[in-house]
Design a protein around this motif. Structure first.
Motif, mmCIF file in Angstrom:
data_model
loop_
_atom_site.group_PDB
_atom_site.id
_atom_site.type_symbol
_atom_site.label_atom_id
_atom_site.label_comp_id
_atom_site.label_asym_id
_atom_site.label_seq_id
_atom_site.Cartn_x
_atom_site.Cartn_y
_atom_site.Cartn_z
ATOM 1 N N GLN A 13 12.676 -72.374 -61.875
ATOM 2 C CA GLN A 13 12.669 -73.614 -62.503
ATOM 3 C C GLN A 13 13.894 -74.159 -62.209
ATOM 4 O O GLN A 13 13.787 -75.471 -61.640
ATOM 5 N N VAL A 14 14.001 -74.026 -62.242
ATOM 6 C CA VAL A 14 16.231 -75.278 -62.548
ATOM 7 C C VAL A 14 16.144 -74.800 -61.408
ATOM 8 O O VAL A 14 16.761 -76.440 -60.733
ATOM 9 N N VAL A 15 16.562 -73.729 -60.219
ATOM 10 C CA VAL A 15 17.138 -73.806 -59.035
ATOM 11 C C VAL A 15 16.150 -74.677 -58.165
ATOM 12 O O VAL A 15 16.845 -75.786 -57.257
ATOM 13 N N THR A 16 14.865 -74.286 -58.501
ATOM 14 C CA THR A 16 14.139 -75.610 -57.570
ATOM 15 C C THR A 16 14.332 -76.828 -58.010
ATOM 16 O O THR A 16 14.338 -78.126 -57.265
ATOM 17 N N THR A 17 14.757 -77.382 -59.377
ATOM 18 C CA THR A 17 15.405 -78.638 -59.433
ATOM 19 C C THR A 17 16.727 -78.941 -58.944
ATOM 20 O O THR A 17 16.237 -80.393 -58.823
ATOM 21 N N VAL A 18 16.997 -78.303 -58.945
ATOM 22 C CA VAL A 18 18.741 -78.682 -57.874
ATOM 23 C C VAL A 18 18.078 -79.001 -56.346
ATOM 24 O O VAL A 18 18.629 -80.067 -56.118
ATOM 25 N N GLU A 19 17.358 -78.284 -56.198
ATOM 26 C CA GLU A 19 16.742 -78.073 -54.656
ATOM 27 C C GLU A 19 16.272 -79.994 -54.731
ATOM 28 O O GLU A 19 16.423 -80.567 -54.029
ATOM 29 N N ARG A 20 15.170 -80.120 -55.135
ATOM 30 C CA ARG A 20 13.808 -81.693 -55.312
ATOM 31 C C ARG A 20 15.528 -82.674 -55.846
ATOM 32 O O ARG A 20 15.072 -83.611 -55.323
ATOM 33 N N ALA A 21 16.203 -82.533 -56.635
ATOM 34 C CA ALA A 21 17.421 -83.187 -57.281
ATOM 35 C C ALA A 21 17.964 -83.615 -56.065
ATOM 36 O O ALA A 21 18.930 -84.778 -55.820
ATOM 37 N N GLN A 22 18.587 -82.467 -55.655
ATOM 38 C CA GLN A 22 20.081 -83.107 -54.550
ATOM 39 C C GLN A 22 18.686 -84.157 -53.230
ATOM 40 O O GLN A 22 19.532 -84.440 -52.494
ATOM 41 N N ARG A 23 17.580 -83.160 -52.745
ATOM 42 C CA ARG A 23 17.008 -84.428 -52.065
ATOM 43 C C ARG A 23 16.757 -85.271 -52.441
ATOM 44 O O ARG A 23 16.465 -85.824 -50.644
ATOM 45 N N ALA A 24 16.615 -85.575 -53.717
ATOM 46 C CA ALA A 24 15.728 -87.501 -53.820
ATOM 47 C C ALA A 24 17.115 -87.481 -53.941
ATOM 48 O O ALA A 24 16.863 -89.665 -54.022
ATOM 49 N N LYS A 25 18.524 -87.356 -54.004
ATOM 50 C CA LYS A 25 19.697 -87.530 -54.645
ATOM 51 C C LYS A 25 19.662 -88.184 -55.735
ATOM 52 O O LYS A 25 19.935 -89.170 -56.566
ATOM 53 N N ASP A 26 18.765 -87.486 -56.627
ATOM 54 C CA ASP A 26 18.205 -88.052 -58.200
ATOM 55 C C ASP A 26 19.463 -87.464 -58.792
ATOM 56 O O ASP A 26 19.436 -85.989 -59.390
ATOM 57 N N VAL A 27 20.953 -88.317 -59.264
ATOM 58 C CA VAL A 27 21.846 -88.467 -59.713
ATOM 59 C C VAL A 27 21.697 -87.414 -61.062
ATOM 60 O O VAL A 27 22.215 -86.453 -61.600
ATOM 61 N N GLU A 28 20.555 -88.548 -62.004
ATOM 62 C CA GLU A 28 20.766 -88.179 -63.181
ATOM 63 C C GLU A 28 19.826 -86.746 -63.524
ATOM 64 O O GLU A 28 20.437 -86.256 -64.401
ATOM 65 N N GLY A 29 18.929 -86.653 -62.574
ATOM 66 C CA GLY A 29 18.330 -85.189 -62.947
ATOM 67 C C GLY A 29 19.060 -84.297 -62.398
ATOM 68 O O GLY A 29 18.971 -83.449 -63.051
ATOM 69 N N PHE A 30 19.704 -84.690 -61.430
ATOM 70 C CA PHE A 30 20.853 -83.208 -61.058
ATOM 71 C C PHE A 30 21.607 -83.299 -62.346
ATOM 72 O O PHE A 30 21.316 -81.947 -62.645
#
Length: 130
Positions: A13-30
């Motif tokens: 799930q962390v790896v999936t969140t890395v992907e999602r945050a990078q795609r969304a350019k979600d700095v704080e989520g990353f």
């Protein structure tokens, strides 16, 4: 579900969140995925030591990042070094109109007292096709 299976799912799930945050350019989520004492080496070899350095770099680079296509991340192998430390091999693929390129990150992750897994020491490596 046994503890190891639950931990593997949490790590994935962390790896999936890395992907999602990078795609969304979600700095704080990353950044929320990092241990305070993290070490991150980018795919271009820039070494970032500590959360503050990772945050400064991420805040400068991620919002301005541009790419044609998608980036996918998949945990392909998880090896527990201790019950609270895991080495995770990731397959990172950039899908673009020009074709695919690949990265091969290695994430050393640590399990926190609250059960969360965080990125602790990470190295991204470009895969070169010879």
């Amino acid at each position: 579900m046994d503890t190891e299976t639950a931990d593997i799912r949490a790590i994935e799930q962390v790896v999936t969140t890395v992907e999602r945050a990078q795609r969304a350019k979600d700095v704080e989520g990353f950044l929320a995925l990092f241990h305070p004492d993290a070490l991150w080496t980018t795919g271009h070899g820039k070494v970032l030591i500590g959360f503050d350095a990772i945050a400064e770099f991420t805040r400068a680079v991620l919002p301005a990042a541009s790419w044609d296509g998608e980036i996918t991340h998949k945990a392909v192998h998880t090896q527990f070094l201790r019950p609270d430390v895991a080495a995770v091999k990731v397959r990172q693929v950039y899908h673009s109109p020009e074709g695919e390129t690949e990265g091969a990150p290695l994430y050393v992750m640590t399990k926190q007292d609250d059960g969360r897994w965080l990125l602790h020491a990470c190295q991204n490596t470009e895969v070169r096709v010879e």
